[in-house]
Design an enzyme around this catalytic site. Structure first.
Site, PDB file in Angstrom:
ATOM      1  N   GLY A  52       1.227  -1.239   0.277  1.00  0.00           N
ATOM      2  CA  GLY A  52      -0.122   0.115   0.061  1.00  0.00           C
ATOM      3  C   GLY A  52       1.275   1.006  -0.052  1.00  0.00           C
ATOM      4  O   GLY A  52       1.934   0.799   0.918  1.00  0.00           O
ATOM      5  N   ASP A 225      -1.512   5.394  -6.457  1.00  0.00           N
ATOM      6  CA  ASP A 225      -0.048   5.091  -5.666  1.00  0.00           C
ATOM      7  C   ASP A 225       0.337   6.124  -6.062  1.00  0.00           C
ATOM      8  O   ASP A 225       1.833   5.872  -5.874  1.00  0.00           O
ATOM      9  CB  ASP A 225      -0.241   3.350  -6.502  1.00  0.00           C
ATOM     10  CG  ASP A 225      -0.401   2.440  -5.677  1.00  0.00           C
ATOM     11  OD1 ASP A 225       0.132   2.056  -4.659  1.00  0.00           O
ATOM     12  OD2 ASP A 225      -1.585   2.268  -6.168  1.00  0.00           O
ATOM     13  N   LYS A 236      -3.705  -0.086  -8.713  1.00  0.00           N
ATOM     14  CA  LYS A 236      -3.893  -1.408  -8.201  1.00  0.00           C
ATOM     15  C   LYS A 236      -4.460  -1.437 -10.119  1.00  0.00           C
ATOM     16  O   LYS A 236      -5.913  -1.250 -10.267  1.00  0.00           O
ATOM     17  CB  LYS A 236      -4.840  -1.536  -6.952  1.00  0.00           C
ATOM     18  CG  LYS A 236      -4.679  -3.491  -7.500  1.00  0.00           C
ATOM     19  CD  LYS A 236      -3.294  -3.873  -7.679  1.00  0.00           C
ATOM     20  CE  LYS A 236      -2.671  -3.794  -6.585  1.00  0.00           C
ATOM     21  NZ  LYS A 236      -0.964  -4.751  -6.827  1.00  0.00           N
TER      22      LYS A 236
HETATM   23  O1  MRU Z   1       0.354  -3.714  -4.630  1.00  0.00           O
HETATM   24  P1  MRU Z   1       0.101  -2.794  -3.355  1.00  0.00           P
HETATM   25  O2  MRU Z   1      -1.329  -3.469  -2.282  1.00  0.00           O
HETATM   26  O3  MRU Z   1       1.342  -2.744  -2.832  1.00  0.00           O
HETATM   27  O4  MRU Z   1      -1.155  -1.911  -4.399  1.00  0.00           O
HETATM   28  C1  MRU Z   1      -1.281  -0.340  -3.920  1.00  0.00           C
HETATM   29  C2  MRU Z   1      -2.305  -0.591  -3.277  1.00  0.00           C
HETATM   30  O5  MRU Z   1      -2.281  -0.302  -2.448  1.00  0.00           O
HETATM   31  C3  MRU Z   1      -3.608   0.402  -4.677  1.00  0.00           C
HETATM   32  O6  MRU Z   1      -3.383   0.538  -5.719  1.00  0.00           O
HETATM   33  C4  MRU Z   1      -4.474   0.432  -3.216  1.00  0.00           C
HETATM   34  O7  MRU Z   1      -5.455   1.088  -3.666  1.00  0.00           O
HETATM   35  C5  MRU Z   1      -3.203   2.043  -3.846  1.00  0.00           C
HETATM   36  S1  MRU Z   1      -2.342   2.533  -2.376  1.00  0.00           S
HETATM   37  C6  MRU Z   1      -3.342   3.645  -1.174  1.00  0.00           C
END
Ligand code: MRU
Length: 343
Positions: A52, A225, A236
């Site tokens: 995250g 992200d 994601k």
């Molecule tokens: O690959 P991850 O689980 O680290 O993915 C990032 C995320 O958690 C998501 O894309 C999320 O929606 C945004 S991060 C607050």
């Protein structure tokens, strides 16, 4: 966030060690992972024990502080920490800030890393207060992946307004995209919502259009992200499809993120580096068998190859607004604020 009778942050620094809720064990077990040096913290980021955008930002800042505490060559540590995961802006924001702080003193690096974690938690709280205004009593909200407190140091981004609405007595119902391949929605978001006693249903990733087309969704909120200077947002994989469908059916689609996720140096989404992860994440799934033992099994045709891009980019044109710690803005406002440094 409360787990049982205790309040937890997702990640914290104590002495020379970084402690984190081990997200790879959830929801089947709750465990704390201890990383005694910066290399262990790097490998926890890579293996997604911590994940995250906000949480890996805090982890990267702590890893840099650990490298300074250990007297390790800072440029080499900076380079290695930056290479753990490429997409989330918060990781680069944090590691660079702590790197510069450490040029003054080791203590300064530690304080700045702690400050980034506190800032991240506080941003999540403010996102909740700003975004709560968008939620009406009885709303049915769709979210993707996990942008809750586990994805931050505390509170979360996309889920924070939902928690705030719930605290204020509003009835909400959350549709949780399972979010294959790693299932952060089905495993982590569902676990968080259950802890907060918020009504929710896990839905298959391909059910969103059906629900939106049948007027069962009032609002979509996801995290991000990295958000480019023109408002294009990487999140994601699968977020883009939800945004397209929401626009088709006239459903508001919001992105929630703190200032540290906005990247003035990336002009548009096409310049965002998209992480490609191991195909095993698509081919295998883990979970508990009927006796409660964790098992990993193959779920795709043996011998077939898989492709596993971890993020996609939603163009600003599909985003109704951005819920930030400074308020809710349109993509035009975002562009102006980023240029003037007021995000
Ligand atoms: O690959 P991850 O689980 O680290 O993915 C990032 C995320 O958690 C998501 O894309 C999320 O929606 C945004 S991060 C607050």
């Amino acid at each position: 966030m409360r787990v049982g009778d205790s309040h937890y942050r997702t990640i914290w620094l104590e002495g020379n060690s970084v402690y984190m809720i081990d997200q790879n064990q959830l929801p089947f077990a709750f465990g704390i992972k201890k990383c005694e040096d910066w290399l262990e913290t790097c490998s926890a980021i890579r293996s997604m024990n911590v994940r995250g955008a906000g949480a890996i930002g805090a982890a990267a800042g702590f890893a840099m502080a650990q490298a300074y505490m250990a007297g390790f060559h800072p440029e080499e540590a900076l380079h290695k920490i930056r290479s753990t995961r490429p997409t989330a802006r918060d990781l680069f924001y944090a590691v660079e800030k702590v790197y510069h702080a450490g040029q003054i003193s080791v203590n300064n690096a530690v304080n700045v890393a702690q400050g980034i974690a506190d800032e991240n938690s506080e941003a999540g709280r403010k996102i909740g207060i700003a975004g709560e205004n968008l939620i009406k009593d009885g709303d049915r909200i769709l979210t993707h992946c996990n942008a809750g407190w586990l994805a931050f140091v505390d509170y979360g981004s996309a889920l924070s307004p939902i928690y705030q609405a719930h605290r204020e007595g509003k009835e909400v119902m959350v549709y949780v995209d399972e979010t294959r391949p790693r299932s952060q929605g089905a495993r982590l978001t569902a676990w968080e919502l259950m802890n907060e006693q918020i009504a929710h249903k896990i839905i298959p990733d391909n059910a969103g259009a059906y629900l939106m087309g049948n007027k069962k969704v009032d609002l979509v909120i996801t995290g991000a992200d990295r958000i480019a200077a023109n408002g294009d947002a990487a999140n994601k994989i699968g977020t883009l499809e939800k945004a397209i469908v929401a626009r088709f059916y006239g459903i508001p689609f919001y992105i929630a993120a703190p200032g540290s996720t906005f990247d003035v140096n990336t002009p548009s989404g096409s310049e965002i580096v998209i992480e490609e992860r191991n195909q095993d994440e698509v081919n295998y799934q883990s979970g508990t068998d009927p006796t409660g033992n964790i098992q990993t099994i193959r779920v795709t045709n043996p011998g077939s190859q898989a492709f596993n891009p971890a993020f996609d980019v939603t163009p600003a044109a599909l985003i109704t607004g951005y819920i930030t710690d400074k308020g809710i803005f349109s993509s035009q406002d975002i562009r102006i604020r980023l240029q003037s440094g007021s995000l």
